[in-house]
Design a protein around this motif. Sequence first.
Motif, PDB file in Angstrom:
ATOM      1  N   ALA A  29      49.265  52.788  74.017  1.00 19.92           N
ATOM      2  CA  ALA A  29      50.621  52.291  73.740  1.00 19.92           C
ATOM      3  C   ALA A  29      50.599  50.821  73.346  1.00 19.92           C
ATOM      4  CB  ALA A  29      51.520  52.499  74.956  1.00 19.92           C
ATOM      5  N   VAL A  30      49.816  50.017  74.046  1.00 24.43           N
ATOM      6  CA  VAL A  30      49.771  48.592  73.714  1.00 24.43           C
ATOM      7  C   VAL A  30      49.157  48.388  72.333  1.00 24.43           C
ATOM      8  CG1 VAL A  30      47.567  47.931  74.791  1.00 24.43           C
ATOM      9  CG2 VAL A  30      49.406  46.289  74.688  1.00 24.43           C
ATOM     10  N   GLU A  31      48.200  49.211  71.956  1.00 24.42           N
ATOM     11  CA  GLU A  31      47.620  49.123  70.606  1.00 24.42           C
ATOM     12  C   GLU A  31      48.660  49.469  69.548  1.00 24.42           C
ATOM     13  OE1 GLU A  31      44.067  51.501  70.392  1.00 24.42           O
ATOM     14  OE2 GLU A  31      43.152  50.426  72.058  1.00 24.42           O
ATOM     15  N   CYS A  32      49.425  50.519  69.772  1.00 27.89           N
ATOM     16  CA  CYS A  32      50.472  50.905  68.812  1.00 27.89           C
ATOM     17  C   CYS A  32      51.536  49.821  68.704  1.00 27.89           C
ATOM     18  CB  CYS A  32      51.119  52.221  69.239  1.00 27.89           C
ATOM     19  SG  CYS A  32      50.077  53.659  68.967  1.00 27.89           S
ATOM     20  N   ILE A  33      51.978  49.312  69.827  1.00 31.81           N
ATOM     21  CA  ILE A  33      52.990  48.257  69.812  1.00 31.81           C
ATOM     22  C   ILE A  33      52.458  47.040  69.079  1.00 31.81           C
ATOM     23  CG2 ILE A  33      54.300  46.643  71.247  1.00 31.81           C
ATOM     24  CD1 ILE A  33      54.413  48.937  73.362  1.00 31.81           C
ATOM     25  N   HIS A  34      51.218  46.669  69.335  1.00 36.13           N
ATOM     26  CA  HIS A  34      50.612  45.507  68.684  1.00 36.13           C
ATOM     27  C   HIS A  34      50.606  45.676  67.168  1.00 36.13           C
ATOM     28  CE1 HIS A  34      47.490  42.568  67.572  1.00 36.13           C
ATOM     29  NE2 HIS A  34      47.919  41.909  68.646  1.00 36.13           N
ATOM     30  N   ARG A  35      50.391  46.895  66.707  1.00 34.86           N
ATOM     31  CA  ARG A  35      50.387  47.176  65.265  1.00 34.86           C
ATOM     32  C   ARG A  35      51.799  47.299  64.691  1.00 34.86           C
ATOM     33  NH1 ARG A  35      46.230  50.946  66.833  1.00 34.86           N
ATOM     34  NH2 ARG A  35      47.802  52.607  66.761  1.00 34.86           N
ATOM     35  N   GLY A  36      52.806  47.244  65.554  1.00 44.43           N
ATOM     36  CA  GLY A  36      54.182  47.384  65.090  1.00 44.43           C
ATOM     37  C   GLY A  36      54.635  48.819  64.956  1.00 44.43           C
ATOM     38  N   GLU A  37      53.880  49.727  65.523  1.00 40.58           N
ATOM     39  CA  GLU A  37      54.235  51.149  65.504  1.00 40.58           C
ATOM     40  C   GLU A  37      55.125  51.427  66.709  1.00 40.58           C
ATOM     41  OE1 GLU A  37      50.495  53.236  65.453  1.00 40.58           O
ATOM     42  OE2 GLU A  37      49.890  52.256  63.582  1.00 40.58           O
ATOM     43  N   VAL A  38      56.413  51.398  66.478  1.00 36.53           N
ATOM     44  CA  VAL A  38      57.371  51.446  67.581  1.00 36.53           C
ATOM     45  C   VAL A  38      58.240  52.706  67.573  1.00 36.53           C
ATOM     46  CG1 VAL A  38      57.411  48.926  67.797  1.00 36.53           C
ATOM     47  CG2 VAL A  38      59.033  50.073  66.270  1.00 36.53           C
ATOM     48  N   ASP A  39      57.855  53.696  66.779  1.00 37.52           N
ATOM     49  CA  ASP A  39      58.676  54.902  66.663  1.00 37.52           C
ATOM     50  C   ASP A  39      58.913  55.593  68.003  1.00 37.52           C
ATOM     51  OD1 ASP A  39      58.913  54.478  63.966  1.00 37.52           O
ATOM     52  OD2 ASP A  39      57.438  55.992  63.389  1.00 37.52           O
ATOM     53  N   GLU A  40      57.898  55.637  68.847  1.00 37.84           N
ATOM     54  CA  GLU A  40      58.044  56.281  70.161  1.00 37.84           C
ATOM     55  C   GLU A  40      59.208  55.669  70.934  1.00 37.84           C
ATOM     56  OE1 GLU A  40      55.620  56.546  74.412  1.00 37.84           O
ATOM     57  OE2 GLU A  40      54.533  55.923  72.624  1.00 37.84           O
ATOM     58  N   TRP A  41      59.298  54.352  70.887  1.00 38.37           N
ATOM     59  CA  TRP A  41      60.331  53.636  71.641  1.00 38.37           C
ATOM     60  C   TRP A  41      61.684  53.766  70.951  1.00 38.37           C
ATOM     61  CZ3 TRP A  41      58.011  53.475  75.869  1.00 38.37           C
ATOM     62  CH2 TRP A  41      56.631  53.330  75.891  1.00 38.37           C
ATOM     63  N   ALA A  42      61.689  53.789  69.629  1.00 38.45           N
ATOM     64  CA  ALA A  42      62.935  53.982  68.885  1.00 38.45           C
ATOM     65  C   ALA A  42      63.520  55.356  69.200  1.00 38.45           C
ATOM     66  CB  ALA A  42      62.681  53.837  67.385  1.00 38.45           C
ATOM     67  N   PHE A  43      62.675  56.387  69.211  1.00 36.13           N
ATOM     68  CA  PHE A  43      63.146  57.734  69.528  1.00 36.13           C
ATOM     69  C   PHE A  43      63.676  57.804  70.956  1.00 36.13           C
ATOM     70  CE2 PHE A  43      59.910  59.246  66.233  1.00 36.13           C
ATOM     71  CZ  PHE A  43      60.864  59.305  65.230  1.00 36.13           C
ATOM     72  N   ALA A  44      62.967  57.161  71.877  1.00 34.83           N
ATOM     73  CA  ALA A  44      63.410  57.169  73.275  1.00 34.83           C
ATOM     74  C   ALA A  44      64.768  56.484  73.410  1.00 34.83           C
ATOM     75  CB  ALA A  44      62.373  56.476  74.154  1.00 34.83           C
ATOM     76  N   LEU A  45      64.931  55.379  72.715  1.00 34.46           N
ATOM     77  CA  LEU A  45      66.190  54.656  72.762  1.00 34.46           C
ATOM     78  C   LEU A  45      67.313  55.483  72.138  1.00 34.46           C
ATOM     79  CD1 LEU A  45      67.116  51.890  73.746  1.00 34.46           C
ATOM     80  CD2 LEU A  45      66.769  51.049  71.427  1.00 34.46           C
TER      81      LEU A  45
END
Length: 105
Positions: A29-45
């Motif tokens: 998760a921290v690797e994805c966030i660092h790369r700006g891949e935030v879809d998981e969090w956008a969907f959750a929100l």
Amino acid sequence: MNVVQLNTGGYVAALLSLDFVDGAFRGDAVECIHRGEVDEWAFALARTGLFGNRAVAEAVQSWRDDPRSLLDALLTDADEVLRKRYDVAWQALDRVATVGSAAYA
């Protein structure tokens, strides 16, 4: 529809932080966030149903502009040891990104 206007960090912390810090360290998760891949969090929100499309889009843009702000919000409820572990992982990713960008210069 009554859309709530809250700052990005505040509502992510309120809605997602406990679940994020409740489990094991999430290096992926921290690797994805660092790369700006935030879809998981956008969907959750978006799934919460509390925020309109515009608010979610604004949050996503904010996270892409400053990915660390998402991680910081997710770590709101974390203890000091877990925060440090994520901070070390983030710094390592920063170093790798710096070395990678220097190789292409």
